[in-house]
Scaffold this motif. Structure first.
Motif, PDB file in Angstrom:
ATOM      1  N   SER A  71       7.420   8.346  -0.197  1.00  0.00           N
ATOM      2  CA  SER A  71       7.239   9.691   0.466  1.00  0.00           C
ATOM      3  C   SER A  71       8.196  10.636   0.157  1.00  0.00           C
TER       4      SER A  71
ATOM      5  N   THR B 299       3.690   3.846  -0.836  1.00  0.00           N
ATOM      6  CA  THR B 299       4.253   4.852  -2.063  1.00  0.00           C
ATOM      7  C   THR B 299       5.325   5.517  -1.736  1.00  0.00           C
TER       8      THR B 299
ATOM      9  N   SER C 225      10.950  11.400  -3.546  1.00  0.00           N
ATOM     10  CA  SER C 225      11.434  11.235  -4.819  1.00  0.00           C
ATOM     11  C   SER C 225      12.536  10.321  -4.988  1.00  0.00           C
TER      12      SER C 225
ATOM     13  N   HIS D  59       0.987  -1.153   0.055  1.00  0.00           N
ATOM     14  CA  HIS D  59      -0.014   0.126  -0.070  1.00  0.00           C
ATOM     15  C   HIS D  59       1.076   1.191  -0.065  1.00  0.00           C
TER      16      HIS D  59
ATOM     17  N   TYR E  23       7.836  11.223  -6.785  1.00  0.00           N
ATOM     18  CA  TYR E  23       7.174  11.270  -5.481  1.00  0.00           C
ATOM     19  C   TYR E  23       5.813  10.702  -5.464  1.00  0.00           C
ATOM     20  N   GLY E  24       5.500   9.746  -4.687  1.00  0.00           N
ATOM     21  CA  GLY E  24       4.190   8.962  -4.794  1.00  0.00           C
ATOM     22  C   GLY E  24       4.324   7.797  -5.875  1.00  0.00           C
ATOM     23  N   TYR E  25       5.413   7.174  -6.313  1.00  0.00           N
ATOM     24  CA  TYR E  25       5.467   6.275  -6.970  1.00  0.00           C
ATOM     25  C   TYR E  25       5.447   4.817  -6.098  1.00  0.00           C
TER      26      TYR E  25
END
Length: 326
Positions: free
Chosen positions: A99, A97, A101, A95, A124-126
């Protein structure tokens, strides 16, 4: 079969970190991944770190790569998503991702969302999941920085000399440099070394100096420690005196030497202690910190036995000393 390889950064002083860039320098994890890949064994890398780092070679050598950060007591959660059920199906999905880059080069710039030229390896968020997998192509293994190949602040840690540093033994007959061996002696037997247990199994090296004396020193190509001395960092190591010195003993950093004879003579036999000597102290004793090719050395002019481990730079927390020079 599937191999799960767990690796990451070792602890470091917040003054500078392990390296001046985001390049992940230790070579052992990559060598392990390449051996497994050559053997046809699928690998899952679990990378532990307190910051994003440039790990393209390790990602390329892995079939899956998990940025686990520093899970601490919640490390079991990593196993919960990696280990499947009896049928080989995932029991839990990912779950999390990113936080932060993830850097495309070891320069790590620019790495914040919204910065001009923002172009990370993974934004970021990947994050991938079992339900939404993806295949990542081969990543560039050009770090984007010129590496000295040297660790500036770690020399002998966890029972290993950190590349490219190695141990050299010297006496009146010349020098002997240890390679992969865990034991050896200088040409005339003035000083010998063997692997032994310290805080961990084979984490230490026992040095034995003969009555003729000799020197044990960590060496490599020169590095610049001027900045570290300005930050009041210290050369630190754990030691255990096994036989009190008969003659003078000096700690040496390049041409700078300080006298440790009284300290070693006063130490209870068989008791582990930690010593931190400020770099500025060794600079004042004659060390050229702009070109250090020998960051640590012990010279004994007589019989002496001492075991050492965890030789590194450490921050000054009010616990450093500056022994007299000789």
């Amino acid at each position: 079969d599937v191999a799960i390889v767990v690796f990451g950064e070792t602890p470091y002083a917040e003054f500078q970190g392990d390296v001046d860039t985001l390049d992940f320098l230790p070579t052992e994890p990559l060598e392990t991944l390449k051996r497994l890949k050559a053997a046809g064994i699928p690998t899952v890398s679990v990378f532990l770190s307190g910051r994003p780092m440039w790990t393209n070679p390790e990602i390329n050598a892995s079939d899956a790569f998990v940025a686990a950060w520093l899970p601490g007591t919640e490390g079991a959660g990593v196993a919960d998503v990696l280990i499947g059920d009896a049928a080989g199906k995932p029991r839990n999905d990912f779950h999390g991702t990113l936080s932060f880059s993830w850097p495309k080069t070891a320069k790590g710039e620019p790495l914040n969302v919204g910065q001009p030229g923002y172009d990370p390896q993974f934004a970021y968020g990947y994050g991938l999941t079992y339900a939404r997998p993806a295949r990542v192509g081969a990543l560039s293994e050009d770090s984007g920085v010129v590496s000295t190949g040297s660790s500036l602040d770690r020399y002998f840690v966890d029972g290993r000399f950190v590349a490219p540093w190695s141990l050299m033994l010297r006496d009146a007959g010349g020098d002997f440099r240890l390679g992969a061996e865990k034991a050896g002696a200088s040409p005339r037997g003035g000083v010998s070394v063997r692997s032994t247990d310290g805080a961990g199994q084979e984490s230490a090296r026992a040095l034995a100096f003969s009555p003729a004396g000799g020197m044990a020193m960590i060496v490599a190509q020169p590095v610049d420690l001027t900045r570290q001395s300005n930050g009041e960092m210290a050369i630190a190591f754990r030691y255990r005196v096994d036989a009190a010195p008969v003659g003078p003993v000096q700690l040496a950093l390049g041409d700078g030497q300080v006298d440790l004879t009284s300290l070693f003579k006063a130490a209870p036999l068989g008791e582990w202690r930690t010593l931190k000597v400020r770099l500025s102290c060794l600079r004042d004793a004659g060390a050229n910190l702009a070109a250090v090719e020998q960051p640590w050395g012990l010279r004994s002019n007589g019989a002496f036995a001492v075991t050492v481990e965890n030789i590194r730079l450490a921050s000054n927390e009010g616990d450093t000393v500056c022994p007299t020079t000789r």
